[in-house]
Design a protein around this motif. Structure first.
Motif, short mmCIF file in Angstrom:
data_model
loop_
_atom_site.label_atom_id
_atom_site.label_comp_id
_atom_site.label_asym_id
_atom_site.label_seq_id
_atom_site.Cartn_x
_atom_site.Cartn_y
_atom_site.Cartn_z
N GLN A 9 -5.01 8.15 0.64
CA GLN A 9 -5.43 6.74 0.71
C GLN A 9 -6.44 6.61 1.84
N ILE A 18 -9.39 17.13 7.57
CA ILE A 18 -8.01 17.63 7.65
C ILE A 18 -7.75 18.63 6.52
N ARG A 38 0.84 -1.21 0.00
CA ARG A 38 0.00 0.00 0.00
C ARG A 38 0.87 1.26 0.00
N LEU A 39 1.82 1.32 0.94
CA LEU A 39 2.67 2.52 1.02
C LEU A 39 3.66 2.59 -0.14
N ARG A 46 -9.76 21.92 7.08
CA ARG A 46 -9.22 22.79 8.14
C ARG A 46 -7.97 23.53 7.69
N ALA A 79 1.69 17.80 15.32
CA ALA A 79 0.76 18.82 14.83
C ALA A 79 -0.47 18.18 14.23
N ASP A 80 -1.54 18.96 14.20
CA ASP A 80 -2.80 18.51 13.62
C ASP A 80 -2.82 18.81 12.11
N LEU A 112 -12.38 11.82 7.64
CA LEU A 112 -11.31 12.47 8.42
C LEU A 112 -10.35 13.19 7.46
N ASP A 165 2.73 7.81 11.45
CA ASP A 165 2.96 7.19 12.77
C ASP A 165 4.34 6.58 12.96
N GLY A 212 4.25 14.45 9.97
CA GLY A 212 3.35 15.12 10.91
C GLY A 212 2.50 14.10 11.65
N GLU A 213 2.43 14.23 12.96
CA GLU A 213 1.62 13.31 13.77
C GLU A 213 0.94 14.12 14.88
N VAL A 270 1.01 13.43 6.44
CA VAL A 270 0.13 13.67 7.60
C VAL A 270 -0.27 12.32 8.20
N CYS A 306 -2.64 9.13 4.47
CA CYS A 306 -2.95 7.72 4.19
C CYS A 306 -3.41 7.00 5.45
N GLY A 307 -4.21 5.96 5.22
CA GLY A 307 -4.59 5.08 6.32
C GLY A 307 -5.60 5.66 7.28
N MET A 308 -6.41 6.60 6.81
CA MET A 308 -7.46 7.19 7.67
C MET A 308 -8.78 7.12 6.93
N1 SAM Z 1 -0.10 7.08 7.42
C1 SAM Z 1 0.28 5.81 8.02
C2 SAM Z 1 -0.07 4.67 7.12
O1 SAM Z 1 -0.82 4.88 6.16
O2 SAM Z 1 0.38 3.55 7.38
C3 SAM Z 1 -0.37 5.66 9.40
C4 SAM Z 1 -1.84 5.38 9.38
S1 SAM Z 1 -2.47 5.37 11.02
C5 SAM Z 1 -3.75 4.23 10.89
C6 SAM Z 1 -3.25 6.95 11.12
C7 SAM Z 1 -2.38 7.96 11.85
O3 SAM Z 1 -2.90 9.26 11.61
C8 SAM Z 1 -2.41 7.76 13.36
O4 SAM Z 1 -1.09 7.66 13.82
C9 SAM Z 1 -3.10 9.01 13.88
O5 SAM Z 1 -2.61 9.43 15.13
C10 SAM Z 1 -2.78 10.01 12.78
N2 SAM Z 1 -3.72 11.13 12.67
C11 SAM Z 1 -5.06 11.12 12.77
N3 SAM Z 1 -5.57 12.36 12.63
C12 SAM Z 1 -4.51 13.18 12.43
C13 SAM Z 1 -4.39 14.58 12.23
N4 SAM Z 1 -5.46 15.37 12.22
N5 SAM Z 1 -3.17 15.10 12.07
C14 SAM Z 1 -2.06 14.29 12.10
N6 SAM Z 1 -2.12 12.97 12.31
C15 SAM Z 1 -3.33 12.42 12.47
#
Ligand code: SAM
Length: 232
Positions: free
Chosen positions: A122, A105, A9-10, A108, A77-78, A101, A29, A49-50, A26, A95-97
């Motif tokens: 993603q 992001i 995926r990545l 905002r 940071a958000d 959400l 993790d 960014g986390e 963004v 990715c991964g959200m």
């Molecule tokens: N991006 C990586 C991947 O695709 O493997 C990690 C995916 S992980 C499931 C989602 C990460 O997004 C979590 O570590 C979470 O803390 C972070 N996250 C969620 N909302 C966020 C935000 N508003 N700003 C920065 N990080 C955020």
């Protein structure tokens, strides 16, 4: 990027990052994506960014271990607050959200979107809502991919500033994915169809509205997969 063992995926996401770009990842993790790209010299600078402390710490220690701290900034940071205009970021990956959400992001950070040349997204779900958001916010999807990993399907979309006008079908299935209809795409939607058929069997006859909505979704999938109605 193999030595870092990026997931498929990545790895696919990495393939959409333009050479030499300045990237904000963004929700980074473990900072895997920035580390893979910088260590391969595909890009010179990235921000990981986390927003959550634990994942932020693990991103920090991974970057430190990789010896790339000069080129990868890990910031707590958000969303898009992780960068300033002076960072010269031109590509953002999220990715991964969940799809909603991701739209939150992006929404905002509207004022920062204008300076970007590419988004690589993603979503884990609600892909149609994300496409609609991109359309309504002057982004055009220029590439897409479907990836299968550990029994799950993921859609990756690449968007650049521009206009698009997608049909309902394109919003749901993806404009580029619909054109190529890869074997992974077909597998994804066959599985989705099976799920919907199972759900339909559990909806009582008297709930006709729910039944017809699910039936319509099944019909749309069949049409896209070129299946004949009579065969099912
Ligand atoms: N991006 C990586 C991947 O695709 O493997 C990690 C995916 S992980 C499931 C989602 C990460 O997004 C979590 O570590 C979470 O803390 C972070 N996250 C969620 N909302 C966020 C935000 N508003 N700003 C920065 N990080 C955020």
């Amino acid at each position: 990027m193999q030595e870092l063992n990026l997931s498929r995926r990545l790895q696919t996401v990495a393939g959409f990052v333009p050479k030499g770009t300045r990237l904000l990842d963004v929700g980074s993790d473990h900072a895997y994506l920035p580390i893979a790209l910088v260590s391969q010299a595909l890009i010179d600078f990235a921000i990981a960014g986390e927003v959550v402390s634990g994942p932020y710490q693990s991103a920090r220690s991974n970057v430190k271990e990789s010896g790339l701290s000069d080129q990868i900034d890990v910031r707590l940071a958000d969303g898009l607050e992780a960068f300033e205009l002076s960072d010269g970021i031109d590509t953002v990956s999220i990715c991964g959200m969940g799809g909603l959400l991701i739209t939150e992001i992006l929404g905002r950070g509207q004022e920062k979107l204008a300076g970007l040349s590419r988004l690589i997204l993603q979503p884990n779900n609600r892909e149609d809502d994300l496409r609609r958001w991109l359309q309504e916010n002057q982004f055009k999807i220029v590439a897409e991919a479907t990836v299968q990993e550990n029994q799950k399907f993921y859609e990756i979309m690449v968007a650049e500033p521009g206009q698009m006008q997608l049909t309902e079908k394109e919003l749901r299935f993806g404009p580029h994915l619909l054109k190529t209809k890869s074997s992974v795409f077909k597998e994804k939607w066959l599985r989705e169809k099976a799920k919907l058929e199972k759900a339909l069997a559990n909806i009582p006859e008297q709930h006709s509205d729910s039944r017809s909505s699910v039936l319509q979704k099944i019909r749309d999938i069949k049409e896209v997969l070129h299946e004949s109605e009579s065969g099912h």
